[in-house]
Design a protein around this motif. Structure first.
Motif, PDB file in Angstrom:
ATOM      1  N   GLY A   2       0.816  -1.210   0.000  1.00 10.14           N
ATOM      2  CA  GLY A   2       0.000   0.000   0.000  1.00 10.14           C
ATOM      3  C   GLY A   2       0.848   1.257   0.000  1.00 10.14           C
ATOM      4  N   ILE A   3       1.947   1.243   0.769  1.00  7.17           N
ATOM      5  CA  ILE A   3       2.825   2.420   0.829  1.00  7.17           C
ATOM      6  C   ILE A   3       3.440   2.703  -0.532  1.00  7.17           C
ATOM      7  CG2 ILE A   3       5.002   3.282   1.788  1.00  7.17           C
ATOM      8  CD1 ILE A   3       4.280   1.863   4.400  1.00  7.17           C
ATOM      9  N   PHE A   4       3.826   1.677  -1.249  1.00  9.79           N
ATOM     10  CA  PHE A   4       4.441   1.858  -2.560  1.00  9.79           C
ATOM     11  C   PHE A   4       3.422   1.923  -3.695  1.00  9.79           C
ATOM     12  CE2 PHE A   4       7.953   0.031  -0.087  1.00  9.79           C
ATOM     13  CZ  PHE A   4       8.962   0.943  -0.378  1.00  9.79           C
ATOM     14  N   GLN A   5       2.122   1.984  -3.339  1.00  8.52           N
ATOM     15  CA  GLN A   5       1.064   2.208  -4.329  1.00  8.52           C
ATOM     16  C   GLN A   5       1.110   1.197  -5.476  1.00  8.52           C
ATOM     17  OE1 GLN A   5      -1.313   5.191  -4.025  1.00  8.52           O
ATOM     18  NE2 GLN A   5      -0.548   4.554  -2.029  1.00  8.52           N
ATOM     19  N   VAL A   6       1.158  -0.074  -5.126  1.00  6.67           N
ATOM     20  CA  VAL A   6       1.219  -1.106  -6.154  1.00  6.67           C
ATOM     21  C   VAL A   6      -0.142  -1.800  -6.311  1.00  6.67           C
ATOM     22  CG1 VAL A   6       3.675  -1.570  -5.956  1.00  6.67           C
ATOM     23  CG2 VAL A   6       2.100  -2.749  -4.438  1.00  6.67           C
ATOM     24  N   GLY A   7      -1.197  -1.048  -6.099  1.00  8.22           N
ATOM     25  CA  GLY A   7      -2.530  -1.607  -6.299  1.00  8.22           C
ATOM     26  C   GLY A   7      -2.818  -1.981  -7.733  1.00  8.22           C
ATOM     27  N   PHE A   8      -1.987  -1.478  -8.644  1.00  8.92           N
ATOM     28  CA  PHE A   8      -2.206  -1.788 -10.059  1.00  8.92           C
ATOM     29  C   PHE A   8      -2.027  -3.276 -10.357  1.00  8.92           C
ATOM     30  CE2 PHE A   8       2.301  -0.949  -9.580  1.00  8.92           C
ATOM     31  CZ  PHE A   8       2.889  -1.969 -10.298  1.00  8.92           C
ATOM     32  N   VAL A   9      -1.399  -4.039  -9.430  1.00  7.99           N
ATOM     33  CA  VAL A   9      -1.195  -5.472  -9.694  1.00  7.99           C
ATOM     34  C   VAL A   9      -2.521  -6.209  -9.815  1.00  7.99           C
ATOM     35  CG1 VAL A   9       1.033  -5.485  -8.529  1.00  7.99           C
ATOM     36  CG2 VAL A   9      -1.039  -6.042  -7.235  1.00  7.99           C
ATOM     37  N   SER A  10      -3.597  -5.605  -9.321  1.00  8.16           N
ATOM     38  CA  SER A  10      -4.891  -6.291  -9.384  1.00  8.16           C
ATOM     39  C   SER A  10      -5.345  -6.492 -10.817  1.00  8.16           C
ATOM     40  CB  SER A  10      -5.947  -5.500  -8.605  1.00  8.16           C
ATOM     41  OG  SER A  10      -6.115  -4.209  -9.165  1.00  8.16           O
ATOM     42  N   VAL A  11      -4.886  -5.642 -11.743  1.00 11.96           N
ATOM     43  CA  VAL A  11      -5.325  -5.775 -13.132  1.00 11.96           C
ATOM     44  C   VAL A  11      -4.716  -7.003 -13.793  1.00 11.96           C
ATOM     45  CG1 VAL A  11      -5.609  -3.285 -13.331  1.00 11.96           C
ATOM     46  CG2 VAL A  11      -3.468  -4.316 -14.050  1.00 11.96           C
ATOM     47  N   TYR A  12      -3.643  -7.555 -13.213  1.00 13.69           N
ATOM     48  CA  TYR A  12      -2.998  -8.725 -13.803  1.00 13.69           C
ATOM     49  C   TYR A  12      -3.593 -10.030 -13.285  1.00 13.69           C
ATOM     50  CZ  TYR A  12       0.494  -5.302 -15.189  1.00 13.69           C
ATOM     51  OH  TYR A  12       1.119  -4.214 -15.728  1.00 13.69           O
ATOM     52  N   LEU A  13      -4.521  -9.943 -12.360  1.00 12.57           N
ATOM     53  CA  LEU A  13      -5.147 -11.139 -11.802  1.00 12.57           C
ATOM     54  C   LEU A  13      -6.546 -11.254 -12.396  1.00 12.57           C
ATOM     55  CD1 LEU A  13      -4.023 -10.649  -8.094  1.00 12.57           C
ATOM     56  CD2 LEU A  13      -2.952 -12.107  -9.820  1.00 12.57           C
ATOM     57  N   SER A  14      -6.651 -11.973 -13.498  1.00 10.10           N
ATOM     58  CA  SER A  14      -7.925 -12.104 -14.188  1.00 10.10           C
ATOM     59  C   SER A  14      -8.857 -13.040 -13.440  1.00 10.10           C
ATOM     60  CB  SER A  14      -7.694 -12.623 -15.613  1.00 10.10           C
ATOM     61  OG  SER A  14      -7.120 -13.916 -15.588  1.00 10.10           O
ATOM     62  N   ASP A  15     -10.127 -12.998 -13.817  1.00 16.63           N
ATOM     63  CA  ASP A  15     -11.106 -13.867 -13.170  1.00 16.63           C
ATOM     64  C   ASP A  15     -10.796 -15.335 -13.421  1.00 16.63           C
ATOM     65  OD1 ASP A  15     -12.428 -11.642 -12.266  1.00 16.63           O
ATOM     66  OD2 ASP A  15     -13.858 -11.592 -13.912  1.00 16.63           O
ATOM     67  N   SER A  16     -10.393 -15.667 -14.646  1.00 16.33           N
ATOM     68  CA  SER A  16     -10.071 -17.065 -14.957  1.00 16.33           C
ATOM     69  C   SER A  16      -8.856 -17.530 -14.162  1.00 16.33           C
ATOM     70  CB  SER A  16      -9.819 -17.222 -16.455  1.00 16.33           C
ATOM     71  OG  SER A  16      -8.786 -16.361 -16.903  1.00 16.33           O
ATOM     72  N   VAL A 157      -2.833 -13.335  -3.001  1.00 14.87           N
ATOM     73  CA  VAL A 157      -4.132 -13.991  -3.156  1.00 14.87           C
ATOM     74  C   VAL A 157      -5.179 -13.325  -2.261  1.00 14.87           C
ATOM     75  CG1 VAL A 157      -5.375 -16.154  -2.857  1.00 14.87           C
ATOM     76  CG2 VAL A 157      -3.090 -16.170  -3.821  1.00 14.87           C
ATOM     77  N   GLY A 158      -4.807 -13.046  -1.009  1.00 12.87           N
ATOM     78  CA  GLY A 158      -5.741 -12.375  -0.115  1.00 12.87           C
ATOM     79  C   GLY A 158      -6.163 -11.025  -0.642  1.00 12.87           C
ATOM     80  N   PHE A 159      -5.213 -10.270  -1.179  1.00 20.58           N
ATOM     81  CA  PHE A 159      -5.536  -8.971  -1.756  1.00 20.58           C
ATOM     82  C   PHE A 159      -6.422  -9.139  -2.988  1.00 20.58           C
ATOM     83  CE2 PHE A 159      -4.260  -6.168  -5.296  1.00 20.58           C
ATOM     84  CZ  PHE A 159      -4.838  -4.994  -4.856  1.00 20.58           C
ATOM     85  N   ALA A 160      -6.094 -10.102  -3.836  1.00 21.35           N
ATOM     86  CA  ALA A 160      -6.866 -10.304  -5.068  1.00 21.35           C
ATOM     87  C   ALA A 160      -8.313 -10.675  -4.752  1.00 21.35           C
ATOM     88  CB  ALA A 160      -6.208 -11.387  -5.917  1.00 21.35           C
TER      89      ALA A 160
END
Length: 503
Positions: A2-16, A157-160
């Protein structure tokens, strides 16, 4: 994170990917519960290929099955499976799900206690469960090297899962979700419990769905859940001393049956999108058969490779104009489209970058029916043959003969629709330069139309367009529609009788 603002990684975790990973992990959990169903005392498998190791241990010790645990497991399965199905079927009519698992735990505990299953039949029971809170202590830093990889995987995984659930309910109830804010929340929720040997905190799929379906909207529901857990920790825990472990294993198996149902959806998934289904299968198989953490990594890599593969499979499409309006579309997909004599219009539905720039040129030359490299090779062969047949012929005549060979082609101008080109790198700009240069040597002009601002900037920085008039060069010609580009190249052909214009 969160401190390093890496929330963008969520876009790489697709539903499939997440679905495949959850299914693979569920299969591993299901396998790990079979030793409790059969009452086997075998060590827990560690490392890679735990699924195979666990099944090998179970099958090797099958003769040591505890009959009491086996009978209890079968009875619990026969009761819980139909009752859970009834809960699911009538959940819309029920204000709250009927807690059959709780009833099962109470009844099984009483039966085990008064039947002396542990003493008389050697059944495995929960045993002494400590009450109260453990005294806080510093984490064992010596364990960090052993759990760092697992901790990172669990965090991702928990974040995703948390973000996926948040976005799902945000769409349903009309609010937005900040991925970085979720990282802060999960991080702070894990700092204090880490001193009390607590489990990792993240969103729970089943509990979240149950709460939302029963109308929970605020954090008051979390307070109620926490109070109930506190009551169990402080008061009720000793009452579960005689609870058989196989009963808990049955509850886990019944509640994970949804993972097995995913396999029934495979035919529909395959018909809907084969690429996503392939990602699901690879992620699931790696997570279940090899290693859960590796399955997550492999899933991300396969997803990225599939994106790259889609850009590799893109082909240049030849476009035609609708008869009643200035609209261009693929001539192989629609009927009645008109083409312009001597002018070919093409579209490339992918970015042009280092990995596919050569494929773009090959596809363009193939669609145009005129490969400049091959034409130049033919001209050179023609010159060599001419020299051998007529040594005294002058070079000018040879040049004219080669030019005659190239002028037999009917293509005079090429218009490239750049509306589907999302970006260009240096290799992409150079590829367009080479296309324009190669075709210019054959007397074929190449122009671009409908390019986005970012693509135009890349072309300008890459030196695709000549310098402006003030800098001593030709002015860059930019076309905002395909029709404008077609009229421009047609005007060039009309102004130059030999139709040997360059752009």
């Amino acid at each position: 994170m969160g401190i390093f603002q890496v929330g963008f990684v969520s876009v790489y975790l697709s539903d499939s990917l997440l679905s495949g990973f959850a299914t693979g992990a569920s299969l591993t959990i299901l396998t790990s519960q079979f030793k409790y169903l059969l009452g086997l005392k075998i060590p827990r498998a560690q490392g890679w290929f735990t699924l195979f190791k666990t099944w090998y241990s179970v099958l090797s010790n099958l003769q040591n099955t505890n009959v009491c645990d086996l009978v209890t497991s079968l009875v619990c399965l026969m009761i819980l499976l139909p009752t859970k199905e009834l809960n699911d079927r009538f959940k819309a009519k029920l204000k709250a799900p009927i807690p059959f698992e709780l009833f099962m735990v109470v009844i099984a505990t009483l039966a085990s206690h008064f039947g002396n299953f542990n003493i008389d039949y050697g059944s495995g029971v929960a045993g002494t469960i400590p009450t109260g809170f453990l005294p806080p202590q510093m984490p064992l830093w010596s364990l960090i090297p052993n759990v760092a990889v697992d901790a990172f995987s669990i965090a991702i995984v928990g974040f995703a899962i948390t973000v996926s659930l948040s976005e799902m309910f945000a769409k349903k109830h009309g609010y937005t979700v900040d991925a970085n804010q979720e990282m802060y929340a999960i991080g702070f929720c894990n700092i204090l419990p880490s001193f009390f040997r607590c489990f990792t905190t993240s969103a729970a799929l089943t509990k979240t769905l149950v709460k939302e379906s029963t109308g929970c909207q605020t954090q008051i529901s979390g307070i109620v859940s926490a109070l109930l857990l506190l009551l169990v920790l402080l008061v009720i825990a000793p009452l579960f001393y005689s609870l058989q472990k196989c009963v808990l294993a049955v509850i886990i198996l019944v509640n994970l049956r949804g993972a097995l149902r995913k396999f029934l959806d495979l035919p529909g998934m395959w018909r809907a999108n084969r690429v996503d289904t392939a990602i699901w299968l690879v992620t699931m198989a790696t997570s279940a058969l090899v290693n859960t953490e590796l399955g997550l990594l492999v899933g991300v890599l396969v997803s990225a490779l599939c994106v790259l593969a889609r850009t590799q499979q893109a082909k240049v499409l030849k476009l035609g104009r609708a008869s009643n309006r200035e609209y261009y579309e693929d001539v192989s997909s629609y009927r009645g489209l008109q083409t312009h004599p001597g002018v070919a219009v093409f579209r490339y539905d992918a970015p042009i970058y280092y990995a596919n720039q050569s494929l773009f040129k090959k596809s363009l030359y193939k669609s145009a029916g005129l490969d400049p490299l091959r034409e130049k090779s033919r001209a050179m062969k023609f010159k060599r043959k001419k020299k051998q047949d007529v040594p005294e012929a002058k070079p000018t005549h040879e040049h004219e003969a080669g030019a005659t060979l190239m002028e037999n082609k009917s293509l005079r101008s090429v218009v490239i629709d750049g509306s589907s080109i999302s970006f260009l790198d240096t290799a992409g700009v150079n590829a367009l330069k080479e296309v324009r240069k190669d075709y210019a040597e054959l007397g074929v002009s190449v122009v671009l139309a409908q390019c986005s601002t970012s693509v135009l900037d890349s072309l300008q920085r890459g030196g695709y367009y000549p310098k402006a008039e003030g800098d001593g060069g030709e002015e860059a010609v930019i076309f905002y529609t395909i029709e404008d580009a077609v009229r421009y190249v047609q005007s060039l052909s009309a102004a130059n009788g030999d139709q040997d214009s360059k752009c």
